[in-house]
Enzyme design. Structure first.
Site, PDB file in Angstrom:
ATOM      1  NE  ARG A   1      14.687   8.671  12.842  1.00  0.00           N
ATOM      2  CZ  ARG A   1      15.535   8.627  13.748  1.00  0.00           C
ATOM      3  NH1 ARG A   1      16.836   8.538  13.026  1.00  0.00           N
ATOM      4  NH2 ARG A   1      15.499   8.351  14.953  1.00  0.00           N
TER       5      ARG A   1
ATOM      6  CE  LYS B   1      -2.338   2.905  -1.298  1.00  0.00           C
ATOM      7  NZ  LYS B   1      -3.587   2.501  -1.387  1.00  0.00           N
TER       8      LYS B   1
ATOM      9  CD  GLU C   1      -6.076  -5.645  -8.852  1.00  0.00           C
ATOM     10  OE1 GLU C   1      -6.248  -4.467  -9.159  1.00  0.00           O
ATOM     11  OE2 GLU C   1      -6.135  -6.113  -7.652  1.00  0.00           O
TER      12      GLU C   1
ATOM     13  CE  LYS D   1      -0.521   1.976  -7.912  1.00  0.00           C
ATOM     14  NZ  LYS D   1      -0.424   0.662  -7.107  1.00  0.00           N
TER      15      LYS D   1
ATOM     16  CD  GLU E   1      -5.870   5.091  -1.318  1.00  0.00           C
ATOM     17  OE1 GLU E   1      -5.014   4.447  -1.808  1.00  0.00           O
ATOM     18  OE2 GLU E   1      -7.005   4.936  -0.362  1.00  0.00           O
TER      19      GLU E   1
ATOM     20  NE  ARG F   1      -1.991   5.052  -4.480  1.00  0.00           N
ATOM     21  CZ  ARG F   1      -0.536   4.875  -4.212  1.00  0.00           C
ATOM     22  NH1 ARG F   1       0.020   6.032  -3.809  1.00  0.00           N
ATOM     23  NH2 ARG F   1      -0.041   3.689  -4.280  1.00  0.00           N
TER      24      ARG F   1
ATOM     25  CG  ASN G   1      -8.979   1.758  -3.266  1.00  0.00           C
ATOM     26  OD1 ASN G   1      -7.982   1.195  -3.556  1.00  0.00           O
ATOM     27  ND2 ASN G   1      -9.307   2.879  -2.425  1.00  0.00           N
TER      28      ASN G   1
ATOM     29  CG  HIS H   1      -9.752  -3.032  -4.391  1.00  0.00           C
ATOM     30  ND1 HIS H   1      -9.563  -2.974  -5.899  1.00  0.00           N
ATOM     31  CD2 HIS H   1      -8.385  -3.388  -4.272  1.00  0.00           C
ATOM     32  CE1 HIS H   1      -8.767  -3.244  -6.394  1.00  0.00           C
ATOM     33  NE2 HIS H   1      -7.715  -3.621  -5.514  1.00  0.00           N
TER      34      HIS H   1
ATOM     35  CG  HIS I   1     -10.114  -4.987   0.515  1.00  0.00           C
ATOM     36  ND1 HIS I   1     -10.085  -3.669   0.433  1.00  0.00           N
ATOM     37  CD2 HIS I   1      -9.054  -5.399  -0.031  1.00  0.00           C
ATOM     38  CE1 HIS I   1      -8.742  -3.439  -0.026  1.00  0.00           C
ATOM     39  NE2 HIS I   1      -8.236  -4.432  -0.448  1.00  0.00           N
TER      40      HIS I   1
ATOM     41  CG  HIS J   1      -5.934  -8.651  -3.961  1.00  0.00           C
ATOM     42  ND1 HIS J   1      -6.584  -8.216  -3.072  1.00  0.00           N
ATOM     43  CD2 HIS J   1      -5.593  -7.502  -4.918  1.00  0.00           C
ATOM     44  CE1 HIS J   1      -6.839  -6.727  -3.467  1.00  0.00           C
ATOM     45  NE2 HIS J   1      -6.206  -6.212  -4.446  1.00  0.00           N
TER      46      HIS J   1
HETATM   47  N1  LIG Z   1       1.385  -2.040  -2.370  1.00  0.00           N
HETATM   48  C1  LIG Z   1       0.496  -1.923  -3.332  1.00  0.00           C
HETATM   49  O1  LIG Z   1      -0.010  -0.983  -3.816  1.00  0.00           O
HETATM   50  C2  LIG Z   1      -0.216  -3.125  -3.500  1.00  0.00           C
HETATM   51  C3  LIG Z   1      -1.211  -3.285  -4.567  1.00  0.00           C
HETATM   52  C4  LIG Z   1      -1.905  -4.576  -4.761  1.00  0.00           C
HETATM   53  C5  LIG Z   1      -1.637  -5.572  -3.930  1.00  0.00           C
HETATM   54  N2  LIG Z   1      -1.026  -5.720  -2.930  1.00  0.00           N
HETATM   55  C6  LIG Z   1      -0.564  -6.600  -2.068  1.00  0.00           C
HETATM   56  O2  LIG Z   1       0.375  -7.637  -2.891  1.00  0.00           O
HETATM   57  C7  LIG Z   1       0.127  -8.934  -2.494  1.00  0.00           C
HETATM   58  C8  LIG Z   1      -0.526 -10.006  -3.351  1.00  0.00           C
HETATM   59  O3  LIG Z   1       0.757  -9.848  -4.488  1.00  0.00           O
HETATM   60  P1  LIG Z   1       0.945 -11.144  -5.546  1.00  0.00           P
HETATM   61  O4  LIG Z   1      -0.336 -11.390  -6.081  1.00  0.00           O
HETATM   62  O5  LIG Z   1       1.920 -10.910  -6.481  1.00  0.00           O
HETATM   63  O6  LIG Z   1       1.018 -12.516  -4.609  1.00  0.00           O
HETATM   64  P2  LIG Z   1       2.598 -13.170  -3.977  1.00  0.00           P
HETATM   65  O7  LIG Z   1       3.608 -12.276  -3.978  1.00  0.00           O
HETATM   66  O8  LIG Z   1       1.990 -14.089  -2.892  1.00  0.00           O
HETATM   67  O9  LIG Z   1       3.016 -14.063  -5.145  1.00  0.00           O
HETATM   68  C9  LIG Z   1       2.021 -15.189  -5.609  1.00  0.00           C
HETATM   69  C10 LIG Z   1       2.610 -16.472  -5.737  1.00  0.00           C
HETATM   70  O10 LIG Z   1       3.519 -16.464  -6.860  1.00  0.00           O
HETATM   71  C11 LIG Z   1       4.797 -16.921  -6.812  1.00  0.00           C
HETATM   72  N3  LIG Z   1       5.586 -16.317  -7.689  1.00  0.00           N
HETATM   73  C12 LIG Z   1       5.916 -15.127  -7.763  1.00  0.00           C
HETATM   74  N4  LIG Z   1       6.550 -14.754  -8.719  1.00  0.00           N
HETATM   75  C13 LIG Z   1       6.697 -16.053  -9.279  1.00  0.00           C
HETATM   76  C14 LIG Z   1       7.149 -16.467 -10.872  1.00  0.00           C
HETATM   77  N5  LIG Z   1       7.792 -15.579 -11.614  1.00  0.00           N
HETATM   78  N6  LIG Z   1       7.447 -17.620 -11.020  1.00  0.00           N
HETATM   79  C15 LIG Z   1       6.689 -18.720 -10.068  1.00  0.00           C
HETATM   80  N7  LIG Z   1       6.140 -18.121  -9.105  1.00  0.00           N
HETATM   81  C16 LIG Z   1       6.010 -17.009  -8.720  1.00  0.00           C
HETATM   82  C17 LIG Z   1       4.667 -16.593  -5.334  1.00  0.00           C
HETATM   83  O11 LIG Z   1       5.825 -17.470  -4.459  1.00  0.00           O
HETATM   84  C18 LIG Z   1       3.443 -16.712  -4.616  1.00  0.00           C
HETATM   85  O12 LIG Z   1       3.373 -18.141  -4.316  1.00  0.00           O
HETATM   86  C19 LIG Z   1      -1.003  -8.688  -1.187  1.00  0.00           C
HETATM   87  O13 LIG Z   1      -0.312  -8.841   0.083  1.00  0.00           O
HETATM   88  C20 LIG Z   1      -1.579  -7.546  -1.388  1.00  0.00           C
HETATM   89  O14 LIG Z   1      -2.064  -6.781  -0.195  1.00  0.00           O
HETATM   90  C21 LIG Z   1      -0.024  -4.479  -2.874  1.00  0.00           C
END
Ligand SMILES: NC(=O)c1ccc[n+]([C@@H]2O[C@H](COP(=O)([O-])OP(=O)(O)OC[C@H]3O[C@@H](n4cnc5c(N)ncnc54)[C@H](O)[C@@H]3O)[C@@H](O)[C@H]2O)c1
Length: 363
Positions: A123, A145, A187, A229, A239, A243, A247, A250, A254, A267
């Site tokens: 939990r 999130k 972003e 943020k 949200e 918040r 988006n 987005h 999306h 993304h």
């Molecule tokens: N929780 C939230 O508020 C929120 C907000 C925006 C996006 N997201 C989520 O985030 C995800 C995307 O995240 P992302 O863009 O970081 O992608 P990711 O986590 O897939 O990382 C991108 C790539 O970079 C590599 N990588 C990461 N750090 C590295 C480093 N320092 N050196 C070398 N390689 C590295 C990873 O292995 C991967 O191949 C999606 O699932 C999206 O839904 C969540």
């Protein structure tokens, strides 16, 4: 050191930002988690783990944590219930208790997955986010999130679970592929358009230094985005209103990701296209002047060329916009700029305006 507080009453925490901070992970985690936290489960993926796991483990051990490492595959498809289930099994087998913590070392995929498991195991246990992509450092690691994907849609299974600490070392971006850095910069532009014209101008004016990972510029950028943020999340954690401005870009972003089956765009790139479309909708509705719309286009172009979207069918895009999980009563909500630094939300955009803006933005 730049420190950004996230003010959420008993769930408040700090975001620490400084080059080389990864080596201080153990000490900072100890300060945040307290003496009764015996074990830290370091969750990473194969790519990030290979580069940064040993340093992180060393620092955590030095601060007295017993460390267990868990690695997931690299890619969005590993942000799944299946991966979560194997991590739950790992935690149970190692007897991880409520007083222990998970440390998420990686991009948004690792952060969301590890966060979801931290939110639900026993939990809820404590979580430290150590984001290693620019997108994760300015966005996904902050705000609580967490989620995994379902075969029928992204981020459909999740929870709000605030971390106890976010530790950001901009130096780790040195190993990040350039395309990923650019996706993060789109972003960052988003924050400028929705809330902060000065930030927007400073990104546009210093885009080459940012792309070349100039340390001072990056640190300032990350701190400002996190602070914006944190301000939004502090006022609307779940949200229910404000918040939603995060988006911006987005609604179309999306839809683009869904129509291209999450294969063509990162993304941030989909959001880049989405911001172009939303700005055009705003201009067509007479909310935004042409000069500001052109500045938004120029800032996006300054980051780099977006992967082409013109071959995607407009009808598919429009259907996908209306299938998004954020649609309410069948109406898509758009975050629309009225000037750079200020947005409004509108759910009454006439379909012909959406179509024309999309056609123009994606060509
Ligand atoms: N929780 C939230 O508020 C929120 C907000 C925006 C996006 N997201 C989520 O985030 C995800 C995307 O995240 P992302 O863009 O970081 O992608 P990711 O986590 O897939 O990382 C991108 C790539 O970079 C590599 N990588 C990461 N750090 C590295 C480093 N320092 N050196 C070398 N390689 C590295 C990873 O292995 C991967 O191949 C999606 O699932 C999206 O839904 C969540």
């Amino acid at each position: 050191m730049p420190t950004v507080p996230v003010k959420l009453g008993s769930r408040s925490y700090q975001i620490l930002i400084s080059a080389g901070l990864l080596d201080e992970l153990g000490g900072r985690a100890r300060t945040s988690l307290g003496a009764n936290c015996g074990r830290a489960v370091l969750v990473s993926n194969m790519t990030v783990g290979r580069i940064y796991r040993d340093r992180s483990v060393r620092s955590l051990r030095h601060a007295g944590f017993k460390v267990h490492s868990f690695s997931i595959g690299d890619g969005e498809r590993f942000k799944s219930l299946r991966t979560a289930e194997s991590l739950f099994g790992f935690l149970i087998e190692h007897g991880i208790e409520r007083s222990d913590a998970i440390v998420a070392l990686g991009g948004g995929v690792v952060g969301d997955l590890a966060g979801f498991v931290a939110a639900t195991y026993l939990r809820g246990i404590r979580l430290i986010q150590v984001p290693t992509t620019l997108l994760a450092q300015i966005d996904s690691s902050v705000g609580g999130k967490t989620a995994v994907n379902h075969a029928l849609g992204k981020n459909l299974i999740g929870a709000f679970h605030q971390p106890s600490l976010v530790l950001i070392d901009p130096d780790v971006l040195g190993t990040l592929p350039a395309r990923q850095t650019q996706a993060g910069l789109y972003e960052a532009i988003k924050y400028g358009v929705i809330l902060d014209r000065r930030l927007f101008n400073s990104i546009s004016d210093n885009i080459d230094q940012l792309k070349n990972l100039d340390a001072t510029r990056l640190e300032l950028l990350i701190a400002r985005c996190c602070s914006l943020k944190a301000g939004v999340v502090g006022r609307d954690e779940r949200e229910s209103g404000l918040r939603k401005i995060l988006n911006f870009g987005h609604t179309v972003g999306h839809a683009l990701e869904a129509v291209s089956r999450y294969r063509r765009f990162l993304h941030g790139e989909a959001v880049g296209h989405g911001m172009r479309a939303a700005s055009r909708i705003a201009e067509r509705l007479g909310l935004l002047n042409a000069a500001d719309r052109e500045m938004i286009d120029a800032a996006i172009a300054g980051v780099g060329k977006l992967p082409a979207a013109g071959t995607l069918a407009l009808d598919d895009m429009i259907s996908a916009i209306h299938r998004d999980k954020k649609v309410e009563a069948g109406r898509a909500t758009f975050v629309l700029p009225v000037e750079i630094g200020k947005v409004v939300m509108r759910s009454d955009v006439p379909p012909p305006v959406i179509r024309a803006a999309l056609k123009d933005a994606l060509k």
